[in-house]
Design a protein around this motif. Sequence first.
Motif, PDB file in Angstrom:
ATOM      1  N   THR A 204       0.847  -1.195   0.000  1.00 44.64           N
ATOM      2  CA  THR A 204       0.000   0.000   0.000  1.00 44.64           C
ATOM      3  C   THR A 204       0.880   1.241   0.000  1.00 44.64           C
ATOM      4  O   THR A 204       2.041   1.200   0.438  1.00 44.64           O
ATOM      5  N   VAL A 205       0.354   2.353  -0.476  1.00 44.39           N
ATOM      6  CA  VAL A 205       1.132   3.584  -0.624  1.00 44.39           C
ATOM      7  C   VAL A 205       1.235   4.313   0.706  1.00 44.39           C
ATOM      8  O   VAL A 205       0.234   4.529   1.395  1.00 44.39           O
ATOM      9  N   PHE A 206       2.467   4.707   1.055  1.00 44.97           N
ATOM     10  CA  PHE A 206       2.652   5.595   2.202  1.00 44.97           C
ATOM     11  C   PHE A 206       2.872   7.038   1.758  1.00 44.97           C
ATOM     12  O   PHE A 206       2.267   7.963   2.288  1.00 44.97           O
ATOM     13  N   ARG A 207       3.764   7.253   0.807  1.00 38.23           N
ATOM     14  CA  ARG A 207       4.077   8.612   0.372  1.00 38.23           C
ATOM     15  C   ARG A 207       4.461   8.584  -1.094  1.00 38.23           C
ATOM     16  O   ARG A 207       4.947   7.582  -1.607  1.00 38.23           O
ATOM     17  N   LYS A 208       4.250   9.707  -1.775  1.00 45.15           N
ATOM     18  CA  LYS A 208       4.564   9.816  -3.191  1.00 45.15           C
ATOM     19  C   LYS A 208       5.077  11.208  -3.494  1.00 45.15           C
ATOM     20  O   LYS A 208       4.556  12.201  -2.959  1.00 45.15           O
ATOM     21  N   VAL A 209       6.112  11.309  -4.333  1.00 49.06           N
ATOM     22  CA  VAL A 209       6.591  12.601  -4.820  1.00 49.06           C
ATOM     23  C   VAL A 209       6.567  12.586  -6.339  1.00 49.06           C
ATOM     24  O   VAL A 209       6.750  11.544  -6.973  1.00 49.06           O
ATOM     25  N   ASP A 210       6.368  13.755  -6.927  1.00 47.53           N
ATOM     26  CA  ASP A 210       6.265  13.907  -8.374  1.00 47.53           C
ATOM     27  C   ASP A 210       6.938  15.227  -8.717  1.00 47.53           C
ATOM     28  O   ASP A 210       6.359  16.297  -8.521  1.00 47.53           O
ATOM     29  N   ARG A 211       8.190  15.163  -9.217  1.00 47.66           N
ATOM     30  CA  ARG A 211       8.971  16.375  -9.443  1.00 47.66           C
ATOM     31  C   ARG A 211       9.734  16.284 -10.757  1.00 47.66           C
ATOM     32  O   ARG A 211      10.023  15.186 -11.235  1.00 47.66           O
ATOM     33  N   VAL A 212      10.096  17.444 -11.291  1.00 41.67           N
ATOM     34  CA  VAL A 212      10.848  17.520 -12.538  1.00 41.67           C
ATOM     35  C   VAL A 212      12.244  18.053 -12.243  1.00 41.67           C
ATOM     36  O   VAL A 212      12.405  19.029 -11.496  1.00 41.67           O
ATOM     37  N   TYR A 213      13.247  17.407 -12.834  1.00 43.77           N
ATOM     38  CA  TYR A 213      14.644  17.814 -12.653  1.00 43.77           C
ATOM     39  C   TYR A 213      15.295  18.024 -14.015  1.00 43.77           C
ATOM     40  O   TYR A 213      14.861  17.445 -15.022  1.00 43.77           O
ATOM     41  N   ILE A 342      15.635   8.110   2.215  1.00 44.32           N
ATOM     42  CA  ILE A 342      15.869   7.566   0.878  1.00 44.32           C
ATOM     43  C   ILE A 342      15.590   8.597  -0.205  1.00 44.32           C
ATOM     44  O   ILE A 342      16.353   8.719  -1.171  1.00 44.32           O
ATOM     45  N   GLU A 343      14.527   9.382  -0.079  1.00 48.50           N
ATOM     46  CA  GLU A 343      14.157  10.316  -1.133  1.00 48.50           C
ATOM     47  C   GLU A 343      15.018  11.573  -1.108  1.00 48.50           C
ATOM     48  O   GLU A 343      15.627  11.940  -2.116  1.00 48.50           O
ATOM     49  N   GLN A 344      15.104  12.233   0.032  1.00 52.84           N
ATOM     50  CA  GLN A 344      15.788  13.528   0.082  1.00 52.84           C
ATOM     51  C   GLN A 344      17.301  13.392   0.126  1.00 52.84           C
ATOM     52  O   GLN A 344      18.012  14.252  -0.389  1.00 52.84           O
ATOM     53  N   THR A 345      17.801  12.338   0.739  1.00 52.67           N
ATOM     54  CA  THR A 345      19.250  12.194   0.874  1.00 52.67           C
ATOM     55  C   THR A 345      19.826  11.345  -0.253  1.00 52.67           C
ATOM     56  O   THR A 345      20.593  11.834  -1.082  1.00 52.67           O
ATOM     57  N   VAL A 346      19.461  10.075  -0.320  1.00 54.20           N
ATOM     58  CA  VAL A 346      20.081   9.175  -1.293  1.00 54.20           C
ATOM     59  C   VAL A 346      19.679   9.545  -2.724  1.00 54.20           C
ATOM     60  O   VAL A 346      20.532   9.741  -3.589  1.00 54.20           O
ATOM     61  N   PHE A 347      18.378   9.670  -2.960  1.00 54.22           N
ATOM     62  CA  PHE A 347      17.928   9.916  -4.330  1.00 54.22           C
ATOM     63  C   PHE A 347      18.183  11.356  -4.764  1.00 54.22           C
ATOM     64  O   PHE A 347      18.844  11.607  -5.771  1.00 54.22           O
ATOM     65  N   GLN A 348      17.664  12.329  -4.025  1.00 53.65           N
ATOM     66  CA  GLN A 348      17.763  13.718  -4.474  1.00 53.65           C
ATOM     67  C   GLN A 348      19.191  14.261  -4.405  1.00 53.65           C
ATOM     68  O   GLN A 348      19.679  14.866  -5.364  1.00 53.65           O
ATOM     69  N   GLN A 349      19.859  14.067  -3.276  1.00 51.87           N
ATOM     70  CA  GLN A 349      21.166  14.689  -3.085  1.00 51.87           C
ATOM     71  C   GLN A 349      22.306  13.913  -3.736  1.00 51.87           C
ATOM     72  O   GLN A 349      23.397  14.466  -3.927  1.00 51.87           O
TER      73      GLN A 349
END
Length: 404
Positions: A204-213, A342-349
Amino acid sequence: MSNPSTTPMPATLADLVHRLDQARLTGTREEGEEVGTVSTRRYTDPAHWQQEQASLFGQWPIVAAHSSELSKESALPFDALGVPIVLTRAADGRARAFLNVCRHRGMTLVRAGGPEPAKAKPCKALVCPYHAWTYELDGRLRHRLHAQTFEGFDPATLNLVELPCDEAGGLIFVKRTRGEAFSAAAFLQGLDAHLHWMGLPGMTVFRKVDRVYAANWKLTVDAFLEGYHIRVLHRETIYPFFADAYTVNLHAGPHQDSLVARRAAFEAFSPPPDRYALCKLATPTQLVFPNTFLIWHPDYVSLIGMFSPAVDQVRWVHTMLIPPDRTGEDWNAHWEKTFQLIEQTVFQQEDIATAVAIQRGLTSGANTDFHLGRLEHGVLRFHRGIDDAIGGTLVPAGGGACSG
């Protein structure tokens, strides 16, 4: 949902586990058979991007959502393929897709409703907000306000425009181009058995982000197809948990299924009876060609769509999926902290920031080609798959020819 603790592991996945064990025992990394180059024009050339749009994103089944995002009697807008689409699930339980456009005067039927990622809206019908034309969730026109004023128009010709859509392994697939139906299970070429065994349909979904880079979409795909970079790029975050570039890979048509060895596999190894035991030994990572990844962390899953709104942009859609027995207020703080890491540190940064930096570097002209070694063979295979799809020699399994 298959119970991963009682269902036998699929033979192809068991073979991957065996190969990982052999790599561990022999201290030998699995490598590709050759080195190769990838032209940097693939990341900057508008003409090549247009070919990808037409051949890949226009003709191939693309993952639009996890099954849990679309409950019965609901509608979910989806526009990441560059056209307005709405997914529906009527009372019969079947997932369907339509152009999210009223057949009267072209108004959007279901709007996302803000800057946050779209969520499904409970509904028994789709009602146009302009003139209240109403459609069943199976696309049939149900009602026209003052219908008697539309003499000469056959309502049977004014149903919503349906798109090919199917569901397998906990994933909802759609094609943005009209055409024949396809089989999502056949398209996955055996990977659906892996996904069922690991319990993806029941997540089941806990959180989702949708962004353009500001990076070509393939730069982010490339990063997830090799473990060669983990020791360096992720040395302060996740590398302490991983062995150095020990990865085994399965080819399922153009799709790829990998096990990335964790350090725990070198400390104690026994055949994993379930998903949790497997994810202590390795991180399973699946590429559903062309643009979707599933990354299996120890207790949750990252479902990532890498879409392509422009030649120098990636639309990054990351959905965090969690087990159904670990939901609710008692778990929220844990999952929130995990998602931010995972999202802000590993993936984004790290991963995304690297892709953006490479895209900037491409403008310098320093490189006309990227040079890939045998530990990066998955990247070479991915790009050859794109070439074959554009050239027409690689077509999606499962049928469903498009009409243009």
